[in-house]
Design an enzyme around this catalytic site. Structure first.
Site, mmCIF file in Angstrom:
data_model
loop_
_atom_site.group_PDB
_atom_site.id
_atom_site.type_symbol
_atom_site.label_atom_id
_atom_site.label_comp_id
_atom_site.label_asym_id
_atom_site.label_seq_id
_atom_site.Cartn_x
_atom_site.Cartn_y
_atom_site.Cartn_z
ATOM 1 N N ARG A 33 0.846 -1.207 0.000
ATOM 2 C CA ARG A 33 0.000 0.000 0.000
ATOM 3 C C ARG A 33 0.882 1.258 0.000
ATOM 4 N NH1 ARG A 33 -3.077 -3.691 -0.714
ATOM 5 N NH2 ARG A 33 -4.654 -4.489 0.719
ATOM 6 N N GLU A 177 -13.584 -14.897 9.345
ATOM 7 C CA GLU A 177 -13.499 -14.319 8.003
ATOM 8 C C GLU A 177 -13.128 -15.366 6.947
ATOM 9 O OE1 GLU A 177 -10.670 -11.100 7.444
ATOM 10 O OE2 GLU A 177 -11.374 -10.717 5.424
ATOM 11 N N LYS A 219 -17.393 -12.284 8.899
ATOM 12 C CA LYS A 219 -16.868 -11.311 7.922
ATOM 13 C C LYS A 219 -16.717 -12.018 6.575
ATOM 14 C CE LYS A 219 -12.990 -8.177 7.107
ATOM 15 N NZ LYS A 219 -12.147 -7.166 7.761
ATOM 16 N N SER A 261 -14.251 -5.628 1.924
ATOM 17 C CA SER A 261 -14.479 -4.985 0.617
ATOM 18 C C SER A 261 -13.807 -5.764 -0.506
ATOM 19 C CB SER A 261 -14.049 -3.519 0.629
ATOM 20 O OG SER A 261 -12.679 -3.359 0.896
ATOM 21 N N GLY A 262 -12.684 -6.410 -0.217
ATOM 22 C CA GLY A 262 -12.112 -7.385 -1.135
ATOM 23 C C GLY A 262 -11.723 -6.905 -2.523
ATOM 24 N N GLY A 263 -11.379 -5.636 -2.671
ATOM 25 C CA GLY A 263 -10.943 -5.180 -3.984
ATOM 26 C C GLY A 263 -12.039 -4.534 -4.821
ATOM 27 N N ARG A 292 -9.412 -1.687 2.332
ATOM 28 C CA ARG A 292 -9.162 -0.826 1.173
ATOM 29 C C ARG A 292 -10.282 0.179 0.916
ATOM 30 N NH1 ARG A 292 -7.639 -5.954 -2.308
ATOM 31 N NH2 ARG A 292 -8.792 -6.862 -0.563
HETATM 32 P P1 13P Z 1 -10.544 -5.317 2.466
HETATM 33 O O1 13P Z 1 -11.796 -4.567 2.828
HETATM 34 O O2 13P Z 1 -9.492 -4.456 1.809
HETATM 35 O O3 13P Z 1 -10.837 -6.593 1.719
HETATM 36 O O4 13P Z 1 -9.834 -5.727 3.814
HETATM 37 C C1 13P Z 1 -10.590 -6.284 4.817
HETATM 38 C C2 13P Z 1 -9.770 -7.271 5.540
HETATM 39 O O5 13P Z 1 -9.631 -7.192 6.724
HETATM 40 C C3 13P Z 1 -9.162 -8.364 4.756
HETATM 41 O O6 13P Z 1 -8.719 -9.359 5.626
#
Ligand code: 13P
Length: 342
Positions: A33, A177, A219, A261-263, A292
């Site tokens: 990042r 998650e 999550k 959010s995953g990209g 992100r």
């Molecule tokens: P993102 O929202 O960028 O996917 O990150 C969340 C997260 O904690 C990934 O493990």
């Protein structure tokens, strides 16, 4: 195990209008990042960046908790206040990522298993002393004609449940998650199928390993067509298919579902959450735990420059506010433009 205490922490994390900031990037991920804005990743630049986020005035109106990384939970603001104490003083609950990463799963073609169980009981005790009240463990799965394999689905579900049980024993709310990665060209139907298989295995293992669902949070990924698919599902379709999948596989006793959010683009992540909440009420709170999608505009606005800290904080505050609106289905894309012209 004090279920009531776990449940009240879980409920506070998904209280109306608020969600979670995931600021738990590992040293390798945060380097990527920072590289993207031309800033060298050092202990000090990582600390300064996290301080910028955690000291954003008013963000606590929209942010209930922050997930920290092992290095970050031991760091302090410039005035010497340890980060967990700083967050708690604003009513923001500190959390901690406790897995040690997704590693190659033996005898598979590129699938992963998440590690970090060895010594976890002792680490959880230390994190609790450092101020953490919840934890996170991420498993990842890819979609392809033979993936995720049953082997990958069940070994990760077993590990997630072992982690979650240790968390409840230690008085920390486990955020579970399982992330079905949405890269590739798959259809939304293929994502729905993979996500359902993963969730079914996760809840089977959580049940078998004696978890009390009232003191947990989920999550998950949203169910999307692949980022490289030629024909991508609309926000309405994403909301309908994701909800159908969750209704089928997630017990109503779970207090909240906090999406990653995953990209997705920032605005897509907000619009999708909004569309799901607009179809409520649901048995669980539907909220966010974005990395992100909450941080990207702030990171860009900062660029590592002291004089840009305020602009970065404004960008972060704005995304937190937009996602807070999406918690109640009150978000509209026009709110983005109003902010730009304000
Ligand atoms: P993102 O929202 O960028 O996917 O990150 C969340 C997260 O904690 C990934 O493990």
């Amino acid at each position: 195990m004090d279920v009531q205490q776990l449940q009240s922490t879980a409920q506070a994390l998904v209280v109306e209008g608020k969600g979670i900031l995931a600021a738990d990037e590992s040293t390798g991920t945060i380097k990527k990042r920072l590289d993207s804005i031309g800033v060298e990743s050092t202990e000090e630049t990582r600390r300064a960046y996290r301080e910028l986020l955690f000291t954003t005035e008013g963000a606590e109106e929209f942010i209930s908790g922050v997930i920290l990384y092992d290095e970050t939970i031991r760091q302090s603001a410039s005035d010497g206040t340890p980060f967990p104490k700083l967050l708690a003083s604003k009513g923001v609950i500190p959390g901690i990522k406790v897995d040690t990463g997704a590693k190659p799963l033996a005898l598979t073609d590129g699938e992963t298993i998440t590690e970090g169980l060895d010594g976890l009981r002792d680490r959880l005790e230390e994190y609790r002393e450092l101020g953490a009240r919840f934890a996170k463990w991420r498993a990842t799965y890819s979609i392809a004609h033979d993936k995720p394999s049953e082997y990958c689905v069940w070994t990760n579900a077993h590990a997630l449940a072992r982690y979650a049980a240790l968390c409840q024993e230690a008085g920390l709310v486990p955020i579970v998650e399982p992330e079905v990665l949405q890269d590739g060209t798959h259809t939304i139907a293929e994502s729905r199928k993979a996500t359902g298989r993963v969730l079914q295995a996760v809840y089977t293992e959580l049940h078998d390993q004696r978890l009390d669902f009232r003191g947990t949070l989920l999550k998950p990924n949203m169910v999307l067509s692949g980022y490289d698919a030629s024909d991508r599902a609309s926000a309405d379709e994403v909301a309908d298919v994701t909800l159908e999948c969750l209704y089928k596989h997630v017990p109503a006793a779970v207090p909240g579902i906090v999406f990653l959010s995953g990209g997705q683009s920032d605005e897509d992540a907000t619009a999708h959450l909004n569309a799901m909440n607009a179809r409520g009420p649901h048995p669980w709170q539907l909220s966010f735990s974005y990395g992100r999608a909450l941080q990207a505009p702030a990171l860009k606005a900062w660029g590592g420059k002291e004089e840009s800290v305020e602009a970065a904080q404004r960008a972060y505050y704005h995304r937190a506010k937009m996602n807070s609106a999406a918690r109640t289905g009150m978000y509209a894309p026009e709110m983005e433009r109003q902010a730009v012209t304000a």
